[in-house]
Design an enzyme around this catalytic site. Sequence first.
Site, PDB file in Angstrom:
ATOM      1  N   LYS A 194      10.788 -20.185  24.524  1.00  9.60           N
ATOM      2  CA  LYS A 194      11.536 -18.952  24.247  1.00  9.60           C
ATOM      3  C   LYS A 194      12.327 -18.584  25.501  1.00  9.60           C
ATOM      4  O   LYS A 194      11.968 -18.967  26.617  1.00  9.60           O
ATOM      5  CB  LYS A 194      10.570 -17.825  23.890  1.00  9.60           C
ATOM      6  CG  LYS A 194       9.786 -18.095  22.598  1.00  9.60           C
ATOM      7  CD  LYS A 194       9.676 -16.867  21.740  1.00  9.60           C
ATOM      8  CE  LYS A 194       8.929 -17.127  20.444  1.00  9.60           C
ATOM      9  NZ  LYS A 194       9.826 -17.329  19.291  1.00  9.60           N
ATOM     10  N   ASP A 244       2.482 -21.374  17.442  1.00  9.73           N
ATOM     11  CA  ASP A 244       3.624 -20.765  16.754  1.00  9.73           C
ATOM     12  C   ASP A 244       4.624 -21.810  16.252  1.00  9.73           C
ATOM     13  O   ASP A 244       5.184 -21.674  15.167  1.00  9.73           O
ATOM     14  CB  ASP A 244       4.329 -19.794  17.722  1.00  9.73           C
ATOM     15  CG  ASP A 244       5.369 -18.930  17.036  1.00  9.73           C
ATOM     16  OD1 ASP A 244       5.065 -18.411  15.951  1.00  9.73           O
ATOM     17  OD2 ASP A 244       6.476 -18.779  17.580  1.00  9.73           O
ATOM     18  N   GLU A 275      14.846 -21.833  21.858  1.00 16.53           N
ATOM     19  CA  GLU A 275      15.204 -20.502  21.372  1.00 16.53           C
ATOM     20  C   GLU A 275      15.724 -19.653  22.515  1.00 16.53           C
ATOM     21  O   GLU A 275      15.191 -19.716  23.625  1.00 16.53           O
ATOM     22  CB  GLU A 275      13.986 -19.814  20.765  1.00 16.53           C
ATOM     23  CG  GLU A 275      13.434 -20.533  19.551  1.00 16.53           C
ATOM     24  CD  GLU A 275      12.411 -19.674  18.838  1.00 16.53           C
ATOM     25  OE1 GLU A 275      12.800 -18.965  17.900  1.00 16.53           O
ATOM     26  OE2 GLU A 275      11.238 -19.708  19.229  1.00 16.53           O
ATOM     27  N   LYS A 324       2.629 -18.919   7.096  1.00 20.74           N
ATOM     28  CA  LYS A 324       1.923 -19.277   8.317  1.00 20.74           C
ATOM     29  C   LYS A 324       1.554 -18.015   9.090  1.00 20.74           C
ATOM     30  O   LYS A 324       2.189 -16.994   8.861  1.00 20.74           O
ATOM     31  CB  LYS A 324       2.762 -20.229   9.163  1.00 20.74           C
ATOM     32  CG  LYS A 324       3.943 -19.569   9.887  1.00 20.74           C
ATOM     33  CD  LYS A 324       4.616 -20.540  10.796  1.00 20.74           C
ATOM     34  CE  LYS A 324       4.201 -20.324  12.225  1.00 20.74           C
ATOM     35  NZ  LYS A 324       5.158 -19.550  13.034  1.00 20.74           N
ATOM     36  N   LYS A 362      14.892 -26.335   5.512  1.00 21.66           N
ATOM     37  CA  LYS A 362      16.200 -26.486   6.159  1.00 21.66           C
ATOM     38  C   LYS A 362      16.870 -27.771   5.671  1.00 21.66           C
ATOM     39  O   LYS A 362      16.224 -28.813   5.552  1.00 21.66           O
ATOM     40  CB  LYS A 362      16.050 -26.504   7.688  1.00 21.66           C
ATOM     41  CG  LYS A 362      15.587 -25.160   8.255  1.00 21.66           C
ATOM     42  CD  LYS A 362      15.508 -25.179   9.764  1.00 21.66           C
ATOM     43  CE  LYS A 362      14.796 -23.957  10.314  1.00 21.66           C
ATOM     44  NZ  LYS A 362      15.630 -22.792  10.548  1.00 21.66           N
ATOM     45  N   HIS A 388       8.765 -22.919   6.865  1.00 20.27           N
ATOM     46  CA  HIS A 388      10.168 -22.726   6.488  1.00 20.27           C
ATOM     47  C   HIS A 388      11.071 -23.830   7.046  1.00 20.27           C
ATOM     48  O   HIS A 388      12.170 -24.046   6.533  1.00 20.27           O
ATOM     49  CB  HIS A 388      10.669 -21.325   6.856  1.00 20.27           C
ATOM     50  CG  HIS A 388      11.005 -21.120   8.297  1.00 20.27           C
ATOM     51  ND1 HIS A 388      10.069 -20.849   9.250  1.00 20.27           N
ATOM     52  CD2 HIS A 388      12.198 -21.148   8.946  1.00 20.27           C
ATOM     53  CE1 HIS A 388      10.665 -20.715  10.428  1.00 20.27           C
ATOM     54  NE2 HIS A 388      11.954 -20.895  10.278  1.00 20.27           N
ATOM     55  N   HIS A 423       5.997 -26.446  12.729  1.00 15.30           N
ATOM     56  CA  HIS A 423       7.384 -26.907  12.589  1.00 15.30           C
ATOM     57  C   HIS A 423       7.616 -28.260  13.273  1.00 15.30           C
ATOM     58  O   HIS A 423       8.205 -29.172  12.709  1.00 15.30           O
ATOM     59  CB  HIS A 423       8.364 -25.896  13.184  1.00 15.30           C
ATOM     60  CG  HIS A 423       8.187 -24.496  12.659  1.00 15.30           C
ATOM     61  ND1 HIS A 423       7.773 -24.216  11.382  1.00 15.30           N
ATOM     62  CD2 HIS A 423       8.379 -23.290  13.255  1.00 15.30           C
ATOM     63  CE1 HIS A 423       7.721 -22.900  11.209  1.00 15.30           C
ATOM     64  NE2 HIS A 423       8.079 -22.315  12.335  1.00 15.30           N
ATOM     65  N   ARG A 449       0.809  -1.215   0.000  1.00 15.39           N
ATOM     66  CA  ARG A 449       0.000   0.000   0.000  1.00 15.39           C
ATOM     67  C   ARG A 449       0.854   1.283   0.000  1.00 15.39           C
ATOM     68  O   ARG A 449       0.415   2.334  -0.434  1.00 15.39           O
ATOM     69  CB  ARG A 449      -0.859  -0.029   1.264  1.00 15.39           C
ATOM     70  CG  ARG A 449      -2.090   0.859   1.188  1.00 15.39           C
ATOM     71  CD  ARG A 449      -2.562   1.102   2.596  1.00 15.39           C
ATOM     72  NE  ARG A 449      -3.129  -0.127   3.134  1.00 15.39           N
ATOM     73  CZ  ARG A 449      -4.423  -0.278   3.415  1.00 15.39           C
ATOM     74  NH1 ARG A 449      -5.256   0.692   3.198  1.00 15.39           N
ATOM     75  NH2 ARG A 449      -4.876  -1.401   3.924  1.00 15.39           N
TER      76      ARG A 449
HETATM   77  C1  BG6 Z   1       8.721 -18.874  13.343  1.00 14.29           C
HETATM   78  C2  BG6 Z   1       8.081 -18.436  14.637  1.00 14.29           C
HETATM   79  O1  BG6 Z   1       7.816 -19.617  12.567  1.00 14.29           O
HETATM   80  O2  BG6 Z   1       9.852 -19.681  13.630  1.00 14.29           O
HETATM   81  C3  BG6 Z   1       9.072 -17.707  15.526  1.00 14.29           C
HETATM   82  O3  BG6 Z   1       6.961 -17.590  14.361  1.00 14.29           O
HETATM   83  C4  BG6 Z   1      10.311 -18.543  15.723  1.00 14.29           C
HETATM   84  O4  BG6 Z   1       8.493 -17.375  16.773  1.00 14.29           O
HETATM   85  C5  BG6 Z   1      10.847 -19.026  14.377  1.00 14.29           C
HETATM   86  O5  BG6 Z   1      11.260 -17.763  16.405  1.00 14.29           O
HETATM   87  C6  BG6 Z   1      11.986 -19.997  14.561  1.00 14.29           C
HETATM   88  O6  BG6 Z   1      12.571 -20.244  13.321  1.00 14.29           O
HETATM   89  P1  BG6 Z   1      14.113 -20.613  13.204  1.00 14.29           P
HETATM   90  O7  BG6 Z   1      14.308 -20.894  11.751  1.00 14.29           O
HETATM   91  O8  BG6 Z   1      14.864 -19.419  13.714  1.00 14.29           O
HETATM   92  O9  BG6 Z   1      14.300 -21.813  14.075  1.00 14.29           O
END
Ligand code: BG6
Length: 480
Positions: free
Chosen positions: A332, A236, A217, A149, A183, A179, A241, A47
């Site tokens: 986290k 999340d 994380e 996502k 990997k 994603h 994942h 936009r």
């Molecule tokens: C994302 C989440 O899908 O994946 C994040 O929304 C998370 O909260 C991230 O930190 C982790 O991805 P990676 O590739 O850093 O392990």
Amino acid sequence: MPSSDLTQVVILGASGDLTSRKLVPALYAAQCQHLFPAGVQLVGVARRPWDDEQFRAILTQHKPTTGTCSYDSWEAFLKLTSYVKTNLETLADYTSLAERLTALSKGPCNRVFYLAVKPELFLTSVENLKNAGLLDQKDGLTSRVVVEKPFGHDLKSAAALNEGLLTLIHEDQLYRIDHYLGKETVQNLLVFRFRNAFFEPLWNQKYVENVQITVAETLGTEGRGGYYEGSGAVRDIVQNHMLQLLALVAMEPPSHLSPKAIRDEKVKVLHCLRLFSEQPDPTKLIVRGQYNGYRSETGVAKDSQTETYIALKTYIDNWRWGGVPFFLRTGKHLPDRFTSITVQFRMPPTLLFGPPQECYLRPNRITLRIQPNDGISLDLDVKEPGQGLKTRPVKLNFDYQDSFTNPSPEAYQRLLQDVVIGDQSLFIRSDEVHESWRWADDLRTTMAKTPLMPYAENTWGPEAAQGLFGECEGRWVTAP
Ligand code: BG6
């Protein structure tokens, strides 16, 4: 009309940070390595009232540094980049977008529309693309849509989104991205399991005692408190994942390497995940936590019940895995950042050399390190040199970095290449979405009945999580 080899990659929501942080670096790296011989054009759509030059200047501020690219190649890449100001909710704007895209490509070409927009706009954007004729696939040309996502926030919303999208486009045009599937080590799971004949005979309930998957994380929500508050660790990370990792580690060998065969096998695993609500004492199978300080972040409720940590024990009720616990954990603000899968094998039937020093410390373990230091290691016991028969644990290690000089491509690079060539193997099919939400919804309902335990930042989360393992069953890994 002849088909075209050129692909336009059109990013909807191009002013967001996903574009500059992930998508542009991925396309740029692929371009530098000449991975798009037929050519790509990048078109940013959002936009903001920018023109091509302003968009290019923004991208240059975040210019990726990749070893194989020269200064000239960035300039060349920018020349293939354009910007079209568009209100994503207005159909008329898509009609102008269609005209501009045709002008840029100087004729028909293949198109990829990447929805880097908020989920509320997924359906509207695809509807408008469709009504502007941008999703037609005629004369051998393709038009694909990539959806980021979160794909829904529960089974009901995901099913409604699926239904809505599939009235507008075919499943084979739709690329639901996760994603993690881009990997390198995740993809290597298939090779590791099905190319090396000596693991597969052991990969079942007869020999495997338990499987542990961790996504740890060190970062917190990084300014995304508003999003995370409505999401939490289950939505999340676990629903997407982690369930993908679990499906790949547990699936049967596909009959061949087609997207259909691979996804058929993954969905069977998800279908067999045991629901918490169908077990006695299900709350004993889940530990959830929230790091101290989370509630004072922007966008987070003062009395937030959102979990920033979850550990759980689940089962896959099929022939191969019946009775084998799968331990999943993510959080986290933990002390270390890593993603790994550990497959713990049973002890030999007779303990000729005595029990292990600590009953939980078993040899016979395979660890797949997804990140960082991607690789694979095997823990086994050997004889200590010298008199007597004392055993000691040692590691056999394979490191990607040591064995290959080429750096692994970023997840988004691989996935974008796959969209351009039309390979859906590493994307989530609608039935996988359905099965994973079915289980995740049940998990969330059960989890709501468990106490939310606080934990200090830089610790391994609530201590109660260790209690998910039986006394000698194992321990959560802290350094894979
Ligand atoms: C994302 C989440 O899908 O994946 C994040 O929304 C998370 O909260 C991230 O930190 C982790 O991805 P990676 O590739 O850093 O392990």
